[in-house]
Write a protein that holds these residues in place. Structure first.
Motif, PDB file in Angstrom:
ATOM      1  N   THR A  35       0.828  -1.205   0.000  1.00 50.15           N
ATOM      2  CA  THR A  35       0.000   0.000   0.000  1.00 50.15           C
ATOM      3  C   THR A  35       0.859   1.250   0.000  1.00 50.15           C
ATOM      4  N   VAL A  64      -4.946   2.100   7.192  1.00 50.44           N
ATOM      5  CA  VAL A  64      -4.682   2.909   5.998  1.00 50.44           C
ATOM      6  C   VAL A  64      -4.721   4.394   6.351  1.00 50.44           C
ATOM      7  N   ARG A 126      -8.209   0.878   0.602  1.00 54.53           N
ATOM      8  CA  ARG A 126      -7.627  -0.448   0.361  1.00 54.53           C
ATOM      9  C   ARG A 126      -8.698  -1.514   0.513  1.00 54.53           C
ATOM     10  N   TYR A 127      -8.809  -2.369  -0.494  1.00 55.83           N
ATOM     11  CA  TYR A 127      -9.777  -3.459  -0.495  1.00 55.83           C
ATOM     12  C   TYR A 127     -11.185  -2.916  -0.226  1.00 55.83           C
ATOM     13  N   HIS A 155      -5.951   0.515  -3.488  1.00 59.48           N
ATOM     14  CA  HIS A 155      -5.220  -0.747  -3.461  1.00 59.48           C
ATOM     15  C   HIS A 155      -6.267  -1.855  -3.473  1.00 59.48           C
ATOM     16  N   GLN A 275      -1.640  -7.997  -6.063  1.00 57.85           N
ATOM     17  CA  GLN A 275      -1.972  -6.722  -5.452  1.00 57.85           C
ATOM     18  C   GLN A 275      -1.869  -5.612  -6.511  1.00 57.85           C
ATOM     19  N   GLY A 277      -2.327  -1.456  -7.481  1.00 55.78           N
ATOM     20  CA  GLY A 277      -2.504  -0.062  -7.130  1.00 55.78           C
ATOM     21  C   GLY A 277      -2.998   0.685  -8.356  1.00 55.78           C
TER      22      GLY A 277
END
Length: 282
Positions: A35, A64, A126-127, A155, A275, A277
């Motif tokens: 991240t 985060v 994120r997620y 992310h 993963q 971005g």
């Protein structure tokens, strides 16, 4: 361009149990490096020194939010939102204990209903998008609250299928398939990371910059074994309810050790979820 209205997604697939809260904190330690690299590539660290504002969407336990505060610097204020009131309270207490009380504020809000009075220099998450019933509409709505020239960076990941691996043990393949199937039953999209470009384009935000990294493990005590097993543990009620398996069959307490043993025996280079971005300037 307008897309369908963002609708409120009622269910976070893993749920909001204490087990899931602990898993999120553990997961955050594993994910922080990825991240951070994605956020730096998008320029979050370039906000340092300016009185900027950052919005963290779907803050969970606040990890985060803290990362964004660390990257952007002490002059930047972070507003973190989550649709689960319990998560907001846990994150508020946790970040205050860790010394972020004067830099991060929390609000109980869903993306579809969030309407801030002021705009932001950056939106991060994120997620998050994989849980939206209409991710393009959610992005479009969030973009309205970003200053001209501001950035939106997310992310996300892909675990919708078994990655290509040499001599992968069947136990690994079976567990990865089980994760993907459980998320689909819970109305999440385990393959969302593969759909970032069309989602940003459908939101009218232009072609995003997308980069990816791939976790690799398989050694004794591999973090991949612990990560996957902890996710299966928190999904067990959904797995049993959906008829995908039983607790007895999965034997969650021994699963990490069995995954390690299987990969060690096969001398397998285990590939984890990709993963991604993705970011765009508004």
């Amino acid at each position: 361009m307008e897309v369908a209205t963002a609708t409120r997604t009622e269910d976070y697939v893993p749920g909001y149990s204490e087990t899931e809260a602990r898993r999120l904190i553990m997961q955050a330690q594993l994910l922080r490096g990825w991240t951070e690299r994605f956020f730096r590539a998008a320029g979050i660290d370039q906000l340092r020194g300016a009185p900027a504002r950052v919005l963290d969407v779907g803050c969970g336990m606040g990890d985060v939010s803290m990362l964004a505060a660390d990257l952007a610097g002490p002059e930047v204020m972070v507003l973190a939102i989550d649709r689960d009131a319990g998560s907001v309270e846990k994150a508020r207490a946790r970040t205050a204990e860790l010394g972020y009380a004067d830099r991060i504020t929390f609000e109980h809000a869903d993306i579809a209903e969030f309407a801030p009075a002021r705009k932001f220099d950056a939106v991060v998450g994120r997620y998050i998008l994989l849980y939206q019933s209409n991710a393009a509409a959610s992005l479009q709505r969030l973009a309205k609250y970003v200053k001209p020239g501001g950035v939106m960076v997310f992310h996300e990941l892909d675990f919708g299928g078994v990655p290509r691996m040499e001599s992968a043990p069947e136990l690994w393949n079976r567990i990865i398939r089980l994760l993907g199937d459980a998320f689909r039953r819970g109305a999440g999209d385990p393959s969302f990371g593969l759909k970032l470009v069309p989602t940003f384009l459908d939101a009218g935000l232009g072609w995003p910059k997308v980069i990816a990294e791939v976790p690799v493990g398989g050694e004794p005590g591999s973090y991949l074994s612990q990560w996957v097993s902890s996710t299966i543990r928190t999904l067990l009620p959904l797995i049993e309810r959906s008829g995908l398996g039983t607790a007895a069959e999965i034997d969650i307490d021994t699963l990490p050790a069995r995954l390690d043993a299987a990969s060690e025996k096969a001398k397998a280079q285990i590939i984890g979820p990709t993963q991604f971005g993705a970011w765009v300037f508004v």
